[in-house]
Design a protein around this motif. Structure first.
Motif, PDB file in Angstrom:
ATOM      1  N   GLU A 171      54.302  12.613  12.263  1.00 38.38           N
ATOM      2  CA  GLU A 171      53.894  11.640  13.180  1.00 38.38           C
ATOM      3  C   GLU A 171      53.107  10.515  12.223  1.00 38.38           C
ATOM      4  O   GLU A 171      53.253   9.430  12.809  1.00 38.38           O
ATOM      5  CB  GLU A 171      52.367  12.359  13.988  1.00 38.38           C
ATOM      6  CG  GLU A 171      52.728  12.719  15.312  1.00 38.38           C
ATOM      7  CD  GLU A 171      51.386  13.163  16.122  1.00 38.38           C
ATOM      8  OE1 GLU A 171      51.187  12.561  17.066  1.00 38.38           O
ATOM      9  OE2 GLU A 171      50.635  14.023  15.544  1.00 38.38           O
ATOM     10  N   CYS A 199      51.970  20.188  25.873  1.00 36.34           N
ATOM     11  CA  CYS A 199      52.850  19.395  25.009  1.00 36.34           C
ATOM     12  C   CYS A 199      52.296  19.345  23.553  1.00 36.34           C
ATOM     13  O   CYS A 199      51.091  18.994  23.467  1.00 36.34           O
ATOM     14  CB  CYS A 199      53.169  18.149  25.610  1.00 36.34           C
ATOM     15  SG  CYS A 199      53.560  18.171  27.255  1.00 36.34           S
ATOM     16  N   GLY A 200      53.236  18.978  22.763  1.00 37.12           N
ATOM     17  CA  GLY A 200      52.795  18.362  21.204  1.00 37.12           C
ATOM     18  C   GLY A 200      51.781  19.459  20.706  1.00 37.12           C
ATOM     19  O   GLY A 200      51.993  20.852  20.489  1.00 37.12           O
ATOM     20  N   THR A 201      50.854  18.934  20.154  1.00 36.42           N
ATOM     21  CA  THR A 201      49.793  19.745  19.390  1.00 36.42           C
ATOM     22  C   THR A 201      48.962  20.693  20.376  1.00 36.42           C
ATOM     23  O   THR A 201      48.891  21.954  20.004  1.00 36.42           O
ATOM     24  CB  THR A 201      48.757  18.838  19.209  1.00 36.42           C
ATOM     25  OG1 THR A 201      49.306  18.377  17.637  1.00 36.42           O
ATOM     26  CG2 THR A 201      47.469  19.454  18.513  1.00 36.42           C
ATOM     27  N   SER A 221      45.402  20.600  27.625  1.00 37.90           N
ATOM     28  CA  SER A 221      45.688  19.198  27.362  1.00 37.90           C
ATOM     29  C   SER A 221      44.411  18.466  26.815  1.00 37.90           C
ATOM     30  O   SER A 221      43.235  18.604  27.737  1.00 37.90           O
ATOM     31  CB  SER A 221      46.133  18.493  28.673  1.00 37.90           C
ATOM     32  OG  SER A 221      46.232  17.140  28.473  1.00 37.90           O
ATOM     33  N   GLN A 222      44.386  17.787  25.736  1.00 38.42           N
ATOM     34  CA  GLN A 222      43.263  17.215  25.185  1.00 38.42           C
ATOM     35  C   GLN A 222      43.003  15.899  26.083  1.00 38.42           C
ATOM     36  O   GLN A 222      41.651  15.901  26.744  1.00 38.42           O
ATOM     37  CB  GLN A 222      43.570  16.330  23.952  1.00 38.42           C
ATOM     38  CG  GLN A 222      42.373  15.796  23.256  1.00 38.42           C
ATOM     39  CD  GLN A 222      41.961  14.384  23.863  1.00 38.42           C
ATOM     40  OE1 GLN A 222      40.758  14.224  23.953  1.00 38.42           O
ATOM     41  NE2 GLN A 222      43.052  13.392  23.986  1.00 38.42           N
ATOM     42  N   SER A 223      43.888  15.096  26.579  1.00 37.93           N
ATOM     43  CA  SER A 223      43.383  13.926  27.254  1.00 37.93           C
ATOM     44  C   SER A 223      43.113  14.491  28.941  1.00 37.93           C
ATOM     45  O   SER A 223      42.635  13.675  29.533  1.00 37.93           O
ATOM     46  CB  SER A 223      44.771  12.937  27.308  1.00 37.93           C
ATOM     47  OG  SER A 223      45.798  13.362  27.842  1.00 37.93           O
ATOM     48  N   LYS A 238      51.923  17.103  12.422  1.00 39.74           N
ATOM     49  CA  LYS A 238      50.972  16.130  11.827  1.00 39.74           C
ATOM     50  C   LYS A 238      51.426  15.417  11.067  1.00 39.74           C
ATOM     51  O   LYS A 238      51.309  14.211  10.799  1.00 39.74           O
ATOM     52  CB  LYS A 238      49.742  16.960  11.579  1.00 39.74           C
ATOM     53  CG  LYS A 238      48.462  16.313  11.672  1.00 39.74           C
ATOM     54  CD  LYS A 238      47.894  16.882  12.991  1.00 39.74           C
ATOM     55  CE  LYS A 238      48.641  16.284  14.074  1.00 39.74           C
ATOM     56  NZ  LYS A 238      48.106  17.139  15.183  1.00 39.74           N
ATOM     57  N   THR A 266      48.117  13.893  30.542  1.00 40.72           N
ATOM     58  CA  THR A 266      49.348  14.189  30.260  1.00 40.72           C
ATOM     59  C   THR A 266      50.743  14.288  31.261  1.00 40.72           C
ATOM     60  O   THR A 266      50.263  15.268  31.906  1.00 40.72           O
ATOM     61  CB  THR A 266      49.828  15.050  29.034  1.00 40.72           C
ATOM     62  OG1 THR A 266      49.092  14.774  27.892  1.00 40.72           O
ATOM     63  CG2 THR A 266      51.246  15.403  28.663  1.00 40.72           C
ATOM     64  N   VAL A 276      45.453   8.807  17.085  1.00 39.85           N
ATOM     65  CA  VAL A 276      46.604   9.418  17.981  1.00 39.85           C
ATOM     66  C   VAL A 276      47.063  10.899  17.441  1.00 39.85           C
ATOM     67  O   VAL A 276      47.397  11.867  18.353  1.00 39.85           O
ATOM     68  CB  VAL A 276      47.977   8.416  17.737  1.00 39.85           C
ATOM     69  CG1 VAL A 276      49.247   9.253  18.085  1.00 39.85           C
ATOM     70  CG2 VAL A 276      47.950   7.358  18.467  1.00 39.85           C
ATOM     71  N   ALA A 277      47.123  11.178  15.966  1.00 38.36           N
ATOM     72  CA  ALA A 277      47.279  12.498  15.591  1.00 38.36           C
ATOM     73  C   ALA A 277      45.855  13.328  16.003  1.00 38.36           C
ATOM     74  O   ALA A 277      44.911  13.254  15.495  1.00 38.36           O
ATOM     75  CB  ALA A 277      47.387  12.521  14.219  1.00 38.36           C
ATOM     76  N   SER A 278      46.309  14.397  16.771  1.00 37.87           N
ATOM     77  CA  SER A 278      45.230  15.113  17.376  1.00 37.87           C
ATOM     78  C   SER A 278      44.691  16.414  16.264  1.00 37.87           C
ATOM     79  O   SER A 278      45.326  16.853  15.651  1.00 37.87           O
ATOM     80  CB  SER A 278      45.695  16.010  18.337  1.00 37.87           C
ATOM     81  OG  SER A 278      44.823  16.813  18.946  1.00 37.87           O
TER      82      SER A 278
HETATM   83  O1  M6R Z   1      46.580  14.970  25.803  1.00 39.02           O
HETATM   84  P1  M6R Z   1      47.370  16.003  25.488  1.00 39.02           P
HETATM   85  O2  M6R Z   1      46.847  17.235  24.812  1.00 39.02           O
HETATM   86  O3  M6R Z   1      47.955  16.452  26.978  1.00 39.02           O
HETATM   87  O4  M6R Z   1      48.594  15.512  24.689  1.00 39.02           O
HETATM   88  C1  M6R Z   1      49.675  16.330  24.122  1.00 39.02           C
HETATM   89  C2  M6R Z   1      50.426  15.465  23.274  1.00 39.02           C
HETATM   90  O5  M6R Z   1      50.963  14.302  23.728  1.00 39.02           O
HETATM   91  C3  M6R Z   1      49.728  15.519  21.871  1.00 39.02           C
HETATM   92  O6  M6R Z   1      48.992  16.735  21.555  1.00 39.02           O
HETATM   93  C4  M6R Z   1      50.626  14.741  20.716  1.00 39.02           C
HETATM   94  O7  M6R Z   1      51.456  15.761  20.371  1.00 39.02           O
HETATM   95  C5  M6R Z   1      49.556  14.360  19.598  1.00 39.02           C
HETATM   96  N1  M6R Z   1      49.856  13.071  19.259  1.00 39.02           N
HETATM   97  C6  M6R Z   1      49.850  15.330  18.473  1.00 39.02           C
HETATM   98  O8  M6R Z   1      48.949  14.913  17.417  1.00 39.02           O
END
Ligand code: M6R
Length: 365
Positions: free
Chosen positions: A245, A57-59, A104-106, A242, A109, A155-157
């Motif tokens: 956001e 998702c997202g970034t 996924s960073q976190s 980016k 998700t 929040v912004a990755s």
């Molecule tokens: O933790 P994740 O990488 O799964 O998160 C995915 C997106 O929610 C995340 O990249 C979101 O788009 C960021 N806020 C972008 O900067």
């Protein structure tokens, strides 16, 4: 805790050279071999992969889009990329020889986890690229490649995205090494390029005055566009997200050649268009798209490799990035655009680290 920086986002942008090094550490040897000892994909299994699906998702989705291009180029395995929240509902063709890569960073998700579960239910192997050890994504995947970017608070990755790119390059190299789909010389060139990236990012972070000046100008606009061809298009999507956001400025990202099929109608006198032009084999065509924009009065800010003279003669402003391998440009070209989003949001007085309406990790579908 912000290490002397005004915001976590700026700190994390500046941590990228270190994050690049850590993600590569012990995975690239002295020569041109890659070792990803933590993933348990045997050579037999790698050779049996019929297709790859990437979900994120997202970034992280934007990193996966770069991943598709790179993995297909190096391995010739067909790759599909899905926004994780859509994956289950389109009844994707998942087979036992499909490798599903979740980014996924976190690692928490909900959409990405749901897509992974769908994949497993259908008998696919899941490989996770994640930043958080012990996260749900890491625990549920069959194989995990950690990005080692360190905790990301804003929040912004930023550093999570670029370290995902590095992990993806390593994975693509690893697969192609086993499959013998890219010759040793081409792999060595890529690895040399990867090793240079940390220093190159450092050099870009030394003097950010030009980006700050452009950010001041952008802070007063309500709409802008990002365009690019090939990998530049993927970075355009990320740069646009980016900016949206944290600056709350409306922007859209297009394949440069697609603009003339409709959206060019939105370009008026002074409309800012950020044109990524690092893919030099596509330069001539990108420049002609830039000229289309200029002819309608658009104000063009280009992002190009240093020494690119043709673009200097066409665009109003050029942000130069150091020269690198054509497949690696996203790892450099995104940096000035992260800074541009940051300084634009700052100029508008926004809460950069905690933008309105958004959460760092999205645990609902
Ligand atoms: O933790 P994740 O990488 O799964 O998160 C995915 C997106 O929610 C995340 O990249 C979101 O788009 C960021 N806020 C972008 O900067």
């Amino acid at each position: 805790e912000k290490g002397g920086y005004e915001h976590f986002m700026l700190k994390e942008i500046h941590e990228q050279p270190r994050a690049y090094r850590d993600t590569m550490l012990s995975r690239i040897g002295e020569g041109s071999e890659t070792t990803l000892s933590e993933i348990q994909l045997t050579p037999e299994r790698i050779k049996s992969i019929g297709s790859i699906h990437m979900v994120a998702c997202g970034t992280a989705y934007h990193a996966a889009l770069v991943g598709k291009a790179v993995i297909e180029r190096l391995t010739r395995i067909p790759v599909e990329v899905d926004v994780a929240s859509e994956y289950r509902y389109r009844q994707p063709v998942i087979k036992e020889n499909t490798l599903v890569i979740a980014v996924s960073q976190s690692g928490e998700t909900a959409d990405t986890l749901a897509a992974m579960r769908e994949a497993k239910l259908n008998g696919a192997q899941v490989l996770a690229i994640t930043n958080v050890v012990g996260s749900s994504v890491a625990r549920e995947a069959d194989h995990v490649l950690f990005t080692w970017a360190g905790p990301e608070i804003a929040v912004a990755s930023t550093k999570a995205y670029t370290s995902q790119l590095i992990a993806i390059y390593l994975l693509a190299l690893h697969l192609s090494q086993t499959l013998n789909t890219t010759d040793a010389l081409a792999r060595a060139e890529l690895i040399q390029g990867l090793k240079k990236l940390p220093e190159q990012v450092e050099s870009m972070l030394e003097d950010t005055r030009q980006v700050q000046r452009i950010a001041q100008e952008l802070s007063g606009v309500s709409d802008l566009f990002f365009i690019g061809r090939g990998l530049d298009q993927m970075v355009a999507l990320e740069a646009s997200l980016k900016l949206k956001e944290i600056s709350y400025i409306h922007s859209e990202a297009y394949a440069a050649g697609e603009l003339k099929h409709g959206s060019l109608a939105l370009i008026e006198d002074g409309t800012p268009v950020i044109a990524l032009a690092t893919q030099e084999h596509l330069l001539e065509k990108t420049i002609s798209n830039v000229k289309e924009v200029k002819a309608r009065g658009g104000h063009v800010i280009a992002v190009a490799l240093s020494g690119n003279m043709p673009i200097a003669g066409t665009a109003d402003d050029v942000l130069y990035v150091p020269r690198t391998h054509a497949l690696l440009t996203p790892a450099l070209s995104v940096v000035p655009l992260q800074l541009l989003a940051y300084y634009t949001a700052l100029a508008k007085g926004n809460d950069v680290d905690k933008p309105r309406n958004l959460a760092k990790s999205v645990t609902v579908e």
